[in-house]
Design a protein around this motif. Structure first.
Motif, mmCIF file in Angstrom:
data_model
loop_
_atom_site.group_PDB
_atom_site.id
_atom_site.type_symbol
_atom_site.label_atom_id
_atom_site.label_comp_id
_atom_site.label_asym_id
_atom_site.label_seq_id
_atom_site.Cartn_x
_atom_site.Cartn_y
_atom_site.Cartn_z
ATOM 1 N N ALA A 49 -17.492 14.733 54.860
ATOM 2 C CA ALA A 49 -16.685 14.533 56.064
ATOM 3 C C ALA A 49 -17.352 15.620 57.200
ATOM 4 N N ASP A 50 -17.731 16.826 56.621
ATOM 5 C CA ASP A 50 -17.775 17.744 57.771
ATOM 6 C C ASP A 50 -19.242 18.463 57.560
ATOM 7 N N GLY A 51 -20.131 18.195 56.630
ATOM 8 C CA GLY A 51 -21.423 18.758 56.328
ATOM 9 C C GLY A 51 -22.375 18.599 57.623
ATOM 10 N N PRO A 52 -23.415 19.243 57.367
ATOM 11 C CA PRO A 52 -23.720 20.243 56.549
ATOM 12 C C PRO A 52 -22.778 21.460 56.798
ATOM 13 N N LEU A 53 -22.620 22.172 55.608
ATOM 14 C CA LEU A 53 -21.747 23.430 55.627
ATOM 15 C C LEU A 53 -22.583 24.518 55.063
ATOM 16 N N ASP A 54 -22.303 25.834 55.515
ATOM 17 C CA ASP A 54 -22.768 26.942 54.767
ATOM 18 C C ASP A 54 -22.051 27.102 53.541
ATOM 19 N N ARG A 55 -23.072 27.297 52.577
ATOM 20 C CA ARG A 55 -22.647 27.419 51.058
ATOM 21 C C ARG A 55 -21.217 28.281 50.762
ATOM 22 N N GLU A 56 -21.346 29.356 51.575
ATOM 23 C CA GLU A 56 -20.085 30.320 51.359
ATOM 24 C C GLU A 56 -18.769 29.500 51.963
ATOM 25 N N ALA A 57 -19.155 28.809 53.229
ATOM 26 C CA ALA A 57 -18.009 28.289 53.905
ATOM 27 C C ALA A 57 -17.664 27.189 53.040
ATOM 28 N N LEU A 58 -18.247 26.367 52.376
ATOM 29 C CA LEU A 58 -17.947 25.325 51.296
ATOM 30 C C LEU A 58 -17.011 25.710 50.147
ATOM 31 N N ALA A 59 -17.405 26.864 49.503
ATOM 32 C CA ALA A 59 -17.029 27.511 48.621
ATOM 33 C C ALA A 59 -15.455 27.877 49.055
ATOM 34 N N GLY A 60 -15.399 28.559 50.128
ATOM 35 C CA GLY A 60 -14.266 28.938 50.588
ATOM 36 C C GLY A 60 -13.392 27.764 50.882
ATOM 37 N N SER A 92 -27.468 26.317 53.672
ATOM 38 C CA SER A 92 -26.784 25.039 54.244
ATOM 39 C C SER A 92 -26.799 24.119 53.065
ATOM 40 N N ILE A 93 -25.510 23.300 53.002
ATOM 41 C CA ILE A 93 -25.360 22.536 51.832
ATOM 42 C C ILE A 93 -24.919 21.027 52.441
ATOM 43 N N ARG A 94 -25.339 20.280 52.060
ATOM 44 C CA ARG A 94 -25.081 18.730 52.494
ATOM 45 C C ARG A 94 -24.801 17.755 51.577
ATOM 46 N N ALA A 95 -24.293 16.616 51.909
ATOM 47 C CA ALA A 95 -23.994 15.706 50.799
ATOM 48 C C ALA A 95 -25.410 14.802 50.934
ATOM 49 N N THR A 96 -25.888 14.367 49.884
ATOM 50 C CA THR A 96 -27.144 13.364 49.994
ATOM 51 C C THR A 96 -26.430 12.077 49.902
ATOM 52 N N ASP A 97 -27.434 10.909 50.138
ATOM 53 C CA ASP A 97 -26.974 9.878 50.335
ATOM 54 C C ASP A 97 -26.261 9.271 48.994
ATOM 55 N N ALA A 98 -26.868 9.564 47.894
ATOM 56 C CA ALA A 98 -26.026 9.469 46.622
ATOM 57 C C ALA A 98 -24.586 9.952 46.631
ATOM 58 N N GLY A 99 -24.528 11.055 47.215
ATOM 59 C CA GLY A 99 -23.081 11.774 47.205
ATOM 60 C C GLY A 99 -22.111 11.145 48.395
ATOM 61 N N ARG A 100 -22.879 10.411 49.540
ATOM 62 C CA ARG A 100 -22.086 9.692 50.238
ATOM 63 C C ARG A 100 -21.676 8.484 49.765
ATOM 64 N N THR A 101 -22.342 7.938 48.944
ATOM 65 C CA THR A 101 -22.348 6.632 48.285
ATOM 66 C C THR A 101 -21.109 6.740 47.332
ATOM 67 N N LEU A 102 -21.241 7.801 46.550
ATOM 68 C CA LEU A 102 -20.233 7.937 45.446
ATOM 69 C C LEU A 102 -18.946 8.122 46.246
ATOM 70 N N HIS A 103 -18.887 9.041 47.402
ATOM 71 C CA HIS A 103 -17.470 9.448 47.755
ATOM 72 C C HIS A 103 -17.046 7.953 48.442
ATOM 73 N N ASP A 104 -17.847 7.208 49.017
ATOM 74 C CA ASP A 104 -17.422 5.784 49.659
ATOM 75 C C ASP A 104 -17.019 4.953 48.468
ATOM 76 N N THR A 105 -17.535 5.020 47.259
ATOM 77 C CA THR A 105 -17.332 4.199 46.285
ATOM 78 C C THR A 105 -15.731 4.391 45.842
ATOM 79 N N VAL A 106 -15.791 5.823 45.468
ATOM 80 C CA VAL A 106 -14.626 6.180 45.048
ATOM 81 C C VAL A 106 -13.424 6.064 45.963
ATOM 82 N N THR A 107 -13.789 6.058 47.333
ATOM 83 C CA THR A 107 -12.418 5.845 48.081
ATOM 84 C C THR A 107 -12.138 4.249 48.475
ATOM 85 N N ALA A 108 -13.066 3.596 48.233
ATOM 86 C CA ALA A 108 -12.925 2.063 47.984
ATOM 87 C C ALA A 108 -12.139 1.677 46.860
ATOM 88 N N GLU A 109 -12.383 2.286 45.713
ATOM 89 C CA GLU A 109 -11.759 2.048 44.328
ATOM 90 C C GLU A 109 -10.325 2.400 44.397
#
Length: 147
Positions: A49-60, A92-109
């Motif tokens: 939703a908000d990436g990319p994010l700093d690793r520590e910001a994501l952990a926080g 910097s951490i970002r979702a990959t295409d596979a991560g976005r696809t998984l997120h979208d799939t879970v949301t749809a299901e």
């Protein structure tokens, strides 16, 4: 199934916990089909939703959401990096295409299940519940901070 206000127990930690774990069990059934844990999904969500994010910001953000130790949040980030659902460019951490696809799939299901769960609950009741739960969350977080 709709519970009327005359038979519903007053809100307390047990009632909130039962609702949380029932809804979480629904999500975890969907996640298990995709080889992802609840903590991993909660960690993936802000990266999508908000990436990319700093690793520590994501952990926080994960610590704030799940109330877990920062080391545990960083470990979950590592798991998602290893699965190829997140990618790192330095800190910097970002979702990959596979991560976005998984997120979208879970949301749809989960969307139709969620719709059935909330069916029959008026918008007014949902707004009241939202206000009550937000107040409880704020109180609990204040207590945690004071400990």
């Amino acid at each position: 199934m709709t519970t009327t206000t005359t038979t519903a127990p007053p809100v307390d930690s047990r009632v909130i916990g039962l609702a949380h774990y029932a809804a979480r069990a629904v999500l975890e059934r969907v996640l298990s089909r995709h080889g992802v844990t609840f903590q991993q999904q909660i960690t993936l969500r802000p990266a999508v939703a908000d990436g990319p994010l700093d690793r520590e910001a994501l952990a926080g953000r994960v610590v704030a959401s799940l109330k877990i130790d920062p080391a545990e949040a960083r470990a979950v980030i590592g798991e998602l990096l290893a699965k190829g659902l997140l990618a790192a460019d330095g800190e910097s951490i970002r979702a990959t295409d596979a991560g976005r696809t998984l997120h979208d799939t879970v949301t749809a299901e989960t969307a139709p299940v969620t719709a059935r769960i909330y069916a029959g609950i008026s918008a007014e009741d949902r707004a009241v519940a939202g206000r009550v739960l937000t107040t409880i969350t704020e109180g609990a977080e204040a207590e945690l901070a004071a400990m």
